[in-house]
Write an enzyme that holds these catalytic residues in place. Structure first.
Site, PDB file in Angstrom:
ATOM      1  N   ASP A   1      37.274   0.937 -55.684  1.00 38.06           N
ATOM      2  CA  ASP A   1      36.502   1.370 -54.382  1.00 38.06           C
ATOM      3  C   ASP A   1      37.312   2.312 -53.612  1.00 38.06           C
ATOM      4  O   ASP A   1      37.063   3.150 -52.466  1.00 38.06           O
ATOM      5  CB  ASP A   1      36.360   0.214 -53.616  1.00 38.06           C
ATOM      6  CG  ASP A   1      38.043  -0.411 -53.176  1.00 38.06           C
ATOM      7  OD1 ASP A   1      38.588  -0.064 -53.849  1.00 38.06           O
ATOM      8  OD2 ASP A   1      37.664  -1.417 -52.545  1.00 38.06           O
ATOM      9  N   SER A   2      38.222   3.220 -54.807  1.00 42.79           N
ATOM     10  CA  SER A   2      39.541   4.306 -53.996  1.00 42.79           C
ATOM     11  C   SER A   2      38.482   5.494 -53.905  1.00 42.79           C
ATOM     12  O   SER A   2      39.440   6.956 -53.452  1.00 42.79           O
ATOM     13  CB  SER A   2      40.088   4.167 -55.441  1.00 42.79           C
ATOM     14  OG  SER A   2      40.319   4.330 -56.949  1.00 42.79           O
TER      15      SER A   2
ATOM     16  N   ASP B   1      34.624  -2.485 -58.846  1.00 41.51           N
ATOM     17  CA  ASP B   1      35.285  -3.108 -57.652  1.00 41.51           C
ATOM     18  C   ASP B   1      34.073  -3.272 -57.147  1.00 41.51           C
ATOM     19  O   ASP B   1      33.156  -2.632 -56.125  1.00 41.51           O
ATOM     20  CB  ASP B   1      35.908  -1.811 -56.697  1.00 41.51           C
ATOM     21  CG  ASP B   1      37.202  -1.940 -57.313  1.00 41.51           C
ATOM     22  OD1 ASP B   1      37.807  -3.495 -57.557  1.00 41.51           O
ATOM     23  OD2 ASP B   1      38.222  -0.976 -57.025  1.00 41.51           O
TER      24      ASP B   1
ATOM     25  N   LYS C   1      35.534  -6.197 -60.072  1.00 39.79           N
ATOM     26  CA  LYS C   1      36.668  -6.208 -59.654  1.00 39.79           C
ATOM     27  C   LYS C   1      36.914  -6.975 -58.544  1.00 39.79           C
ATOM     28  O   LYS C   1      36.269  -6.390 -57.463  1.00 39.79           O
ATOM     29  CB  LYS C   1      38.230  -5.441 -59.669  1.00 39.79           C
ATOM     30  CG  LYS C   1      39.460  -6.045 -59.074  1.00 39.79           C
ATOM     31  CD  LYS C   1      39.995  -4.698 -59.598  1.00 39.79           C
ATOM     32  CE  LYS C   1      40.332  -2.890 -58.927  1.00 39.79           C
ATOM     33  NZ  LYS C   1      40.300  -3.097 -57.269  1.00 39.79           N
TER      34      LYS C   1
ATOM     35  N   GLU D   1      39.654  -8.022 -54.886  1.00 38.42           N
ATOM     36  CA  GLU D   1      41.184  -8.189 -54.494  1.00 38.42           C
ATOM     37  C   GLU D   1      41.348  -9.285 -53.890  1.00 38.42           C
ATOM     38  O   GLU D   1      40.860 -10.605 -53.084  1.00 38.42           O
ATOM     39  CB  GLU D   1      41.148  -7.145 -53.685  1.00 38.42           C
ATOM     40  CG  GLU D   1      41.021  -5.483 -54.174  1.00 38.42           C
ATOM     41  CD  GLU D   1      41.447  -4.798 -52.628  1.00 38.42           C
ATOM     42  OE1 GLU D   1      42.290  -4.985 -51.687  1.00 38.42           O
ATOM     43  OE2 GLU D   1      41.604  -3.640 -53.278  1.00 38.42           O
TER      44      GLU D   1
ATOM     45  N   GLU E   1      49.539  -4.460 -58.460  1.00 36.07           N
ATOM     46  CA  GLU E   1      50.206  -3.347 -57.191  1.00 36.07           C
ATOM     47  C   GLU E   1      50.629  -3.223 -57.116  1.00 36.07           C
ATOM     48  O   GLU E   1      51.024  -3.894 -55.817  1.00 36.07           O
ATOM     49  CB  GLU E   1      48.003  -2.698 -56.912  1.00 36.07           C
ATOM     50  CG  GLU E   1      48.284  -1.024 -56.194  1.00 36.07           C
ATOM     51  CD  GLU E   1      46.850  -0.627 -55.851  1.00 36.07           C
ATOM     52  OE1 GLU E   1      46.240  -1.105 -55.834  1.00 36.07           O
ATOM     53  OE2 GLU E   1      47.447   0.467 -55.078  1.00 36.07           O
TER      54      GLU E   1
HETATM   55  O1  KIV Z   1      39.831   1.124 -55.957  1.00 36.93           O
HETATM   56  C1  KIV Z   1      41.315   1.681 -57.305  1.00 36.93           C
HETATM   57  O2  KIV Z   1      40.675   2.334 -58.034  1.00 36.93           O
HETATM   58  C2  KIV Z   1      41.854   0.330 -57.775  1.00 36.93           C
HETATM   59  C3  KIV Z   1      42.643   0.418 -59.020  1.00 36.93           C
HETATM   60  C4  KIV Z   1      43.875   1.864 -57.978  1.00 36.93           C
HETATM   61  C5  KIV Z   1      43.267  -0.353 -59.459  1.00 36.93           C
HETATM   62  O3  KIV Z   1      41.520  -0.555 -57.399  1.00 36.93           O
END
Ligand code: KIV
Length: 274
Positions: free
Chosen positions: A48-49, A87, A117, A119, A186
């Site tokens: 989600d970056s 994510d 994924k 968090e 992280e």
């Molecule tokens: O959103 C993302 O790109 C991430 C990674 C940096 C681990 O969670």
């Protein structure tokens, strides 16, 4: 597995790499880049970056399921071998295990991705267990968790004090014991990342963590020098693509202004008279 075969990498393969050859992971957001990364990576993370990297947001909080699904679908079109993880964005899983299941099932059904994924630590263990028991492989993410930026008081290194380090260790252990196939660690102090790696049963994938982790992940635009002028300390730039793009666009602009582009090679001529 690894680079010697085209056999797709599964979440079970990833889990089995604990203590083995480090897992190579990068974020991927688009089809053409995914096609290149797939040749080299074990895992591709549609992070989600992308909210910050692709859409220019200040945090990841505004990212939606629809955005994640569109980019994951694009990545899945070109990823042949790597295990692709999507994510779950902020607000799509924290409410309840049932909400997490609905959105994970949607992600997997609509994109074909291999895992999701999420968090969080001990507070998400019940959700991880709920998902894994229902056929959804989960990659955990502890330490600096960007979706919690407002409660963490900014993007700051985690685990500097003893109690904070203990909490993060407990978070990683809870997510591992709940059935995650691996855990992203992280933005934590190096010794803590190494200790987590020693103490939990599944692979750790570090970012701003330690070379002792079972694998590494970076945001692809960061490592290619495509995103932002200042990169965080933990990013190593392997290329300077923004400079390359700047040079290419400046040449194009000059040639358009002086009418040297398009040249003879780039224009169509009438068919020769018969
Ligand atoms: O959103 C993302 O790109 C991430 C990674 C940096 C681990 O969670």
């Amino acid at each position: 597995m690894g680079m010697k075969t085209d056999k797709p990498v599964t979440t079970r393969d990833i889990r089995a790499r604990k203590g083995g050859t480090p897992l190579v992971t990068l974020t991927a957001y688009t089809a053409p880049v995914a096609e290149i990364l797939d040749r080299h990576c074990d895992l591709l993370l549609v992070g989600d970056s992308l909210g910050m990297v692709i859409y220019g947001m200040d945090t990841t909080l505004g990212v939606t399921m629809d955005m994640m699904i569109a980019h994951t679908t694009a990545v899945m079109r070109k990823a042949r071998r790597a295990c692709v993880v999507m994510d779950l964005p902020f607000g799509s899983y924290q409410e309840s295990p049932e909400q997490a299941f609905r959105n994970s099932a949607r992600a997997m059904a609509e994109t074909g991705c291999h895992a999701v994924k999420i968090e969080g630590g001990t507070e998400m263990a019940e959700t991880v267990d709920f998902l894994v028991r229902r056929g959804i492989p989960v990659l955990g993410h502890v330490g600096l968790t960007p979706q919690a930026v407002n409660t963490m008081g900014g993007f700051r290194t985690q685990g500097r004090s003893g109690p904070e380090a203990e909490r993060i260790l407990a978070d990683a252990a809870a997510i591992s014991e709940a059935g995650a196939f691996a855990v992203v660690v992280e933005g934590v102090v190096e010794s803590l990342a190494a200790e987590i790696t020693q103490r939990i049963a599944v692979p750790t994938i570090g970012i701003g963590a330690s070379a002792a982790c079972d694998g590494q992940v970076l945001v692809v635009d960061d490592m290619l020098g495509l995103f932002g002028d200042i990169s965080p300390k933990f990013v190593k730039r392997y290329a300077s693509l923004s400079e390359e793009i700047d040079r290419a666009v400046a040449s194009y602009a000059d040639e358009v202004r002086e009418r040297s582009f398009p040249g003879e090679a780039h224009v169509f001529k009438p068919a020769p008279a018969s």
